[in-house]
Enzyme design. Structure first.
Site, short mmCIF file in Angstrom:
data_model
loop_
_atom_site.label_atom_id
_atom_site.label_comp_id
_atom_site.label_asym_id
_atom_site.label_seq_id
_atom_site.Cartn_x
_atom_site.Cartn_y
_atom_site.Cartn_z
N GLY A 21 1.07 -1.16 0.09
CA GLY A 21 0.01 -0.04 0.04
C GLY A 21 0.68 1.18 -0.18
N GLU A 25 4.96 -2.31 2.34
CA GLU A 25 4.63 -3.55 2.13
C GLU A 25 4.42 -4.42 3.51
OE1 GLU A 25 8.41 -4.41 0.62
OE2 GLU A 25 8.17 -3.02 -1.19
N GLU A 90 0.50 -7.83 15.41
CA GLU A 90 -0.28 -8.98 15.57
C GLU A 90 -0.84 -9.50 14.31
OE1 GLU A 90 -4.47 -10.23 18.01
OE2 GLU A 90 -3.84 -8.03 17.63
N ASP A 134 -6.84 7.87 10.00
CA ASP A 134 -6.97 7.15 8.65
C ASP A 134 -8.05 5.83 8.67
OD1 ASP A 134 -6.41 6.65 5.78
OD2 ASP A 134 -4.88 5.56 6.17
N PRO A 137 -12.78 1.27 5.83
CA PRO A 137 -12.89 -0.25 5.82
C PRO A 137 -11.66 -0.87 5.62
CG PRO A 137 -14.55 0.89 4.59
CD PRO A 137 -13.69 1.90 4.88
#
Length: 857
Positions: A21, A25, A90, A134, A137
Site C-alpha cells: 500500500g 509492504e 499482531e 486514517d 474499511p
C-alpha cells in the site's frame, strides 16, 4: 515487493507477502524467538529516508504500543533493516471490512456491532491522546473475536509539515500513477483543509464507514436510503461538518451503538430488506460544503449529472504522482505538461519515470488514473473540443489517441515547442523556438503557416470564444521578451499583455496568462477582443508550461519550485548547528542582509526574502522568467538580481521589499549576473560571458552607468567580492588548472595574491576585514588576512566540514553566507525529500475569479 520468503528482518523470518500500500509492504512472518506468527509492515523508502519522519515514527510507535484493547491490533515491535524501517504487528486471521463490503451491504445488526467495536477502540486511543486519522474499511479487520482496528496512529507519519502545497495528512492505499493524496471518502472537512484534528475527526470517519456498511455505498456517492430514524440520526451527527455538532466522544457514540445493536434498532435486516422502515440520510448538503478533495469529487458528480443544477462551490484537490515519477524536465519546455478537457471533466498529463515519459488520463470524479499505452515520450498534450481525443507530440511527430485508449495515429511531423490548440477540425501549434505558428487538419496532412515569426517566435496558441480569433505568445527573440497578441480572422493583431505568455480563455470572461512564475487574470470581452479591466495576480509559484484552464473555468497547475527539499541552518565556527525556522524549499544561494535580519535566497529561478524576525518568506519580483543570484546593496534597501525581463540576462535591482519597479543596471553581453557592491554602494562587481575570454569580472559605476573590465583573461574568473574597506576584490579563477581563491587590488595599485592552497571557491569576507572564508570541497576554510598597507594572508585552516550544499557553479556562485559578526554561517542542507510531484486542481475556479477579478457586462 522488496523482500522475498526466507529473508530475515532481525529475528523475524518472512514467510509470504500479504500485500502493499501507500505506506509500504506487508508480510506474514515468524518470530524465531517466540515461535509465533506475526505481520510485518515494511515502511516505504520515501518514509524511511527522512530523519524527521523516522524520529516521529518511533515516538508515535511507542505511544501506540501502549494501547491494549481487544479491538485494536497489537503493535509488538519496531526495527530497521538496512535503510528500511518496519513494524511488527499482531497477525490476524480474517478479512478486511473493505473486502467484505465488496460483496454488498451488511445486515444492520452486524454493522452496528462492528461500529460499536471500533467506537470502543477509538475511545481507548483517544483517552491516550492518539487520533487514528486514517479510519476506513481497509483498516478494519473482521475476525472471529470481533472487529479489530489496524494501523493505529501510523498514518500520522505521512503528514510532513512544509512538504508541499497539500495539507492532506494521509495517503490512500493505492499507489498507481496519479493517486489522490488522502482517503477522501472518510476524511473530515477539517482534515481535508489541513486544520487541527482531534478525536471528533475519527468520529466523522466512523460515520462514513457506518453509512457504507448499511448501504453498500460510500457516503457522498449519492443520497441513499439508510436505516431507521435512530440510526439515520446517529450517522448524520457523526458526519456533521462542524466538529462541535458531532458526537463529542467515542465513548458516548459506543454506548449509543451498543444500545441500538441490543435493542429495537437491531432487527438483523439490511436496508434493502426493510424498505418500510427506511429514511433518506441527508448528509450531502452539509458535507459537500466542506471543500477540498472530498467536496471536489462530490461536486463534480453534481455538475455532470443531467438533471441537477451546477454547483458553485470552488473546491480544491491534489493529484500526486507515485514516488520516483516526475514531470518532464526538458530545458525548453521546463514544466509539467498537462491539459484539462474543455468541459473540465478530465485531465491528461505527462509523467516521467527515469528516462521514459508517458501520458496519463484521469476523470475528475474518479480516484483512478489510466496510463495511455502507445504514448511513450509524449509531451504537450491537448484535448479535442469534445474531449474524446488527445493530441500530443512524440518522436518528432504530432499524434493523437482516443481518450479512452486505443490506436495512436500520426497527424504530421512536429517537435512541439509548446502545447497546441485544437479548435474544430484543425490543430494549431508552434514547432520550434523562434518558429512560426502552424495549422494542420486534425485528420492529418501537411501543416501550413498561419503567422510568420519575423525573427521572434510564436507559441502557446489559444482560441478566444466564438469566431476564429485567437491569442498567442509572441517573443522578441527565440527565448525571451514575450507579449500576448490577439489575432482576428482578417489578420489584424493587437497586444493584450506585455512580458507574458501562454494565454488561456475562460467563458466566465477572463483571460489567464503566465508571467514570472505566477498566473495573472484580467477581465476579457470576447466580442471586442479587449482586456477591459486591471489584471490581478491569482496564483503564485507556477511552473512554465505547467498550467491549464478549461473553458468552464477549472484550473490545474504544477508548482514552479520543483526539486530537492532543503533546510536553512546556522552553523557556528566549530560546526555546531541550529535550525533556522524557515519552511523547507529547494533553496540555493543564500545571502544575508547587512543588518543580519533577512536572507535573500533562490527558490527555483526566483529570488525570495526570508525575514527571520517575522518568519515570513516573500517573493521579490513578478516579472521575467528568471530573477536569481541575489546581492544586497550595502544599506540593505535594494537587491540586485540577474533577470531575463529584458530578453537576455541582465542585471536589475529593486527595493528589497518588492515595492516599485525594477531598474536595469547593465546592458552588455550574455550571462550577466551581480556579485558584490562596494562598501560605499557606488560600484557593482558583476560577471558576464564574452566570446574568447569565457567568464569575466566587470565593474559598473552606478552614478553614470559606465563600466570597465576588472578581470578579462583566457581563464574563467568569477565570484567577485569587495573587501570591507573597498580596496580589494576576492575572486575565483581556474588559471592554475583548478579553482583557487585570489585577491587583487583595485586600480591603480597592481598586485595579486593567492589565498587558497588546495582548491578554493565561494570567497566571503569577514566584515571586520581580518578574515577571508572560502570553501574547499566539503570544508569551510578561513585565512587570516591584512589589507593595510598592502594585502597579506596567513595559512588557511579548517573551521568545520559537512555535507552542505555547494554551488552548482563553483567558479562563479555562492551557496552559503556569513553573519555580520563573522561567528555564524548560513548553510543549506538537503532534507532527503523532494517537492511533491503533484498537480493542484481547483474545480469551478471561475467562481473564485469572478469575486477577485470582476467582469464588466
Amino acid at each position: 515487493m522488496s523482500f522475498s520468503a526466507g529473508q530475515r528482518l532481525g529475528p523475524y523470518e518472512l514467510l509470504s507477502a500479504i500485500g502493499a500500500g501507500g505506506m509500504g509492504e506487508v508480510y506474514r512472518a515468524r518470530d524465531t524467538r517466540l515461535g509465533r506468527t506475526v505481520a510485518i509492515k515494511v515502511l516505504g523508502a520515501h518514509l524511511s529516508d527522512r530523519p524527521e519522519l523516522r524520529e516521529r515514527f518511533e515516538r508515535e510507535a511507542h505511544a501506540v504500543a501502549n494501547l491494549n484493547h481487544p479491538h485494536i491490533s497489537v503493535l509488538y515491535d519496531i526495527g530497521r533493516e538496512g535503510d528500511r524501517d518496519y513494524l511488527v504487528i499482531e497477525y490476524l486471521e480474517g478479512e478486511t471490512l473493505a473486502a467484505r463490503l465488496a460483496t454488498g451491504a451488511l445486515p444492520q445488526k452486524q454493522a452496528l456491532e462492528i461500529a460499536g467495536h471500533i467506537a470502543d477502540a477509538l475511545d481507548a486511543a483517544h483517552r491516550q491522546g492518539i487520533t487514528h486519522r486514517d479510519l476506513k474499511p481497509a483498516n478494519i479487520m473482521l475476525t472471529k473475536s470481533g472487529a479489530k482496528l489496524l494501523d493505529f496512529g501510523v498514518a500520522k507519519l505521512n503528514w510532513a509539515p512544509d512538504s508541499g502545497a497539500t495539507a492532506v495528512p494521509t495517503l490512500c492505499e493505492a499507489t498507481g500513477a496519479g493517486t489522490l493524496v488522502g482517503t477522501v471518502h472518510y476524511m473530515a472537512p477539517e482534515q481535508l483543509e489541513g486544520k487541527p484534528v482531534d478525536g471528533r475527526t475519527d468520529i466523522y470517519a466512523l460515520g462514513a464507514v457506518i453509512h457504507e456498511m448499511l448501504t453498500g455505498k460510500r457516503a457522498f456517492d449519492g443520497i441513499v436510503p439508510v436505516a431507521p430514524f435512530a440510526v439515520d440520526r446517529l450517522v448524520k451527527r457523526c458526519l456533521a461538518k462542524d466538529p462541535d455538532d458531532r458526537w463529542q466522544s467515542a465513548r458516548d457514540l459506543a454506548a449509543e451503538l451498543k444500545w441500538m445493536a441490543e435493542g429495537d434498532g437491531g432487527n438483523g435486516s439490511t436496508v434493502a430488506e426493510a424498505p418500510s422502515r427506511v429514511r433518506t440520510i441527508a448528509v450531502a448538503a452539509g458535507s459537500l460544503a466542506a471543500g477540498a478533495a472530498l467536496a471536489a469529487v462530490a461536486a463534480w458528480r453534481l455538475m455532470t449529472g443531467p438533471s441537477i443544477p451546477q454547483a458553485t462551490q470552488t473546491t480544491r484537490m491534489v493529484i500526486t504522482l507515485p514516488v520516483g515519477d516526475t514531470f518532464p524536465t526538458d530545458p525548453i519546455l521546463n514544466g509539467g505538461e498537462l491539459a484539462i478537457a474543455p468541459a473540465g471533466d478530465q485531465i491528461v498529463y505527462a509523467a516521467q519515470h527515469g528516462e521514459t515519459t508517458q501520458l496519463f488520463v484521469r476523470a475528475m470524479d474518479s480516484l483512478e488514473t489510466r496510463a495511455l499505452a502507445g504514448t511513450t515520450g509524449a509531451i504537450n498534450p491537448v484535448f479535442s473540443p469534445d474531449g474524446q481525443t488527445i493530441a500530443f507530440f512524440a518522436d518528432g511527430k504530432l499524434k493523437k489517441i482516443p481518450t479512452a485508449g486505443g490506436a495512436v495515429t500520426v497527424i504530421t511531423n512536429g517537435q512541439g515547442f509548446t502545447a497546441p490548440a485544437w479548435d474544430g477540425e484543425n490543430i494549431f501549434f508552434s514547432d520550434t523556438p523562434g518558429g512560426p505558428l502552424l495549422q494542420v487538419a486534425a485528420t492529418g496532412g501537411e501543416p501550413r503557416t498561419i503567422r510568420e515569426a519575423f525573427g521572434g517566435g510564436v507559441s502557446s496558441p489559444s482560441f478566444l470564444g466564438p469566431g476564429r480569433a485567437f491569442a498567442y505568445s509572441l517573443a522578441s527573440g527565440p527565448y525571451g521578451g514575450g507579449r500576448i497578441v490577439v489575432r482576428t480572422p482578417d489578420g489584424t493583431e493587437r497586444t493584450l499583455a506585455t512580458n507574458a505568455t501562454a494565454p488561456q480563455y475562460i467563458q466566465s470572461g477572463h483571460l489567464v496568462y503566465w508571467r514570472a512564475g505566477s498566473l495573472f487574470a484580467a477581465p476579457f470581452d470576447a466580442a471586442s477582443l479587449q482586456i477591459n479591466g486591471p489584471e490581478v495576480l491569482v496564483v503564485e509559484d507556477v511552473a512554465p508550461g505547467g498550467f491549464s484552464v478549461s473553458r468552464t473555468g477549472s484550473l490545474a497547475y504544477v508548482t514552479g519550485a520543483q526539486g530537492t527539499l532543503r533546510r536553512l541552518l546556522w552553523v557556528d565556527r566549530n560546526g555546531g548547528r541550529s535550525p533556522i525556522d524557515a519552511p523547507t524549499r529547494p533553496y540555493d544561494a543564500p545571502q544575508i542582509s547587512p543588518d543580519g535580519g533577512r536572507i535573500a535566497i533562490e527558490i527555483g529561478s526566483q529570488t525570495w526574502v526570508y525575514d527571520m524576525t517575522r518568519g515570513a518568506l516573500t517573493r521579490l519580483a513578478f516579472e521575467g522568467t528568471i530573477n536569481d543570484s541575489p546581492v544586497w546593496s550595502p544599506d540593505g534597501n535594494r537587491i540586485a538580481v540577474r533577470s531575463d525581463r529584458a530578453g537576455t540576462n541582465r542585471v536589475f535591482w529593486q527595493q528589497a521589499d518588492g515595492s516599485g519597479g525594477a531598474e536595469q543596471l547593465t546592458d552588455g553581453n550574455i550571462g550577466e549576473l551581480p556579485r558584490s557592491f562596494s562598501p560605499d554602494g557606488q560600484t557593482l562587481a558583476y560577471q558576464e560571458v564574452s566570446p574568447g575570454t569565457r567568464r569575466n569580472v566587470w565593474l559598473l559605476r552606478l552614478s553614470d552607468r559606465t563600466k570597465q573590465p576588472f578581470l578579462r583573461t583566457p581563464a574563467t574568473e568569477g565570484a567577485a567580492r569587495f573587501s570591507p574597506d573597498g580596496r580589494w576584490i576576492a575572486y575565483v579563477s581556474d588559471e592554475s588548472g583548478k579553482p583557487e581563491v585570489y585577491v587583487r587590488s583595485l586600480p591603480p595599485t597592481p598586485g595579486k595574491w593567492q589565498v587558497s592552497t588546495d582548491g578554493g571557491t565561494e570567497p566571503v569576507w569577514n566584515r571586520n576585514g581580518r578574515e577571508l572564508f572560502f570553501r574547499s570541497g566539503d570544508r569551510v576554510m578561513t585565512a587570516d588576512v591584512s589589507t593595510q598597507p598592502i594585502f597579506s594572508s596567513g595559512r588557511p585552516r579548517l573551521l568545520f566540514q559537512g555535507k552542505y550544499l555547494r554551488s552548482e557553479f563553483p567558479l562563479t556562485g555562492f551557496a552559503y553566507d556569513v553573519s555580520p559578526d563573522g561567528q555564524r554561517f548560513v548553510m543549506v542542507e538537503e532534507t532527503g525529500g523532494t517537492t511533491a510531484a503533484q498537480i493542484n486542481v481547483v474545480l469551478n475556479w471561475a467562481e473564485e475569479l469572478k469575486r477577485r477579478v470582476p467582469v464588466k457586462r
